[in-house]
Design a protein around this motif. Sequence first.
Motif, PDB file in Angstrom:
ATOM      1  N   ILE A 124       0.835  -1.196   0.000  1.00  0.00           N
ATOM      2  CA  ILE A 124       0.000   0.000   0.000  1.00  0.00           C
ATOM      3  C   ILE A 124       0.870   1.245   0.000  1.00  0.00           C
ATOM      4  O   ILE A 124       1.834   1.358   0.763  1.00  0.00           O
ATOM      5  CB  ILE A 124      -0.975  -0.014   1.204  1.00  0.00           C
ATOM      6  N   LYS A 125       0.542   2.156  -0.903  1.00  0.00           N
ATOM      7  CA  LYS A 125       1.236   3.434  -0.961  1.00  0.00           C
ATOM      8  C   LYS A 125       0.600   4.404   0.027  1.00  0.00           C
ATOM      9  O   LYS A 125      -0.476   4.148   0.569  1.00  0.00           O
ATOM     10  CB  LYS A 125       1.171   3.989  -2.376  1.00  0.00           C
ATOM     11  N   THR A 126       1.230   5.531   0.209  1.00  0.00           N
ATOM     12  CA  THR A 126       0.751   6.479   1.196  1.00  0.00           C
ATOM     13  C   THR A 126      -0.636   6.997   0.872  1.00  0.00           C
ATOM     14  O   THR A 126      -1.432   7.273   1.764  1.00  0.00           O
ATOM     15  CB  THR A 126       1.741   7.649   1.338  1.00  0.00           C
ATOM     16  N   GLY A 127      -0.957   7.108  -0.387  1.00  0.00           N
ATOM     17  CA  GLY A 127      -2.280   7.605  -0.763  1.00  0.00           C
ATOM     18  C   GLY A 127      -3.364   6.555  -0.729  1.00  0.00           C
ATOM     19  O   GLY A 127      -4.546   6.868  -0.991  1.00  0.00           O
ATOM     20  N   GLY A 128      -3.005   5.323  -0.398  1.00  0.00           N
ATOM     21  CA  GLY A 128      -3.986   4.247  -0.305  1.00  0.00           C
ATOM     22  C   GLY A 128      -4.023   3.313  -1.483  1.00  0.00           C
ATOM     23  O   GLY A 128      -4.678   2.269  -1.426  1.00  0.00           O
TER      24      GLY A 128
END
Length: 126
Positions: free
Chosen positions: A52-56
């Motif tokens: 998962i990336k920081t933006g979701g």
Amino acid sequence: VQLQAYGGGLVQAGGSLRLSCAASGFTYRFSAYTMAWFRQAPGKQRELVAVIKTGGNSKYGESVKGRFTTSRDNAKNTVALQMNSLKPDDTAVYYCAADRNLIWGRVQFSSEYDYWGQGTQVTVSS
């Protein structure tokens, strides 16, 4: 850097578990890191479960799609893995991993990650 994974245990097939990973000691803020879950069963290679990336934005391994969900709380420096409809084949040690400069097309390669937790055992009985 410390990644502390917890929440593993023994569960019957069809059951659920929720893993969590608490991160500390990063040079940059937690939100700058892509977080992932890998697993490794005895005699098998380590494989990507979820990332998962920081933006979701997230990606899942083929074998867990539709059953597992990952999420992150950037305020609490934690990432979670909700595992439903567990199968005996899900039995493995589950690891939390992190990297700040991950190329999204290479998230499935464990060698791309700089930081690793100690792992937590998940055992699914039939």
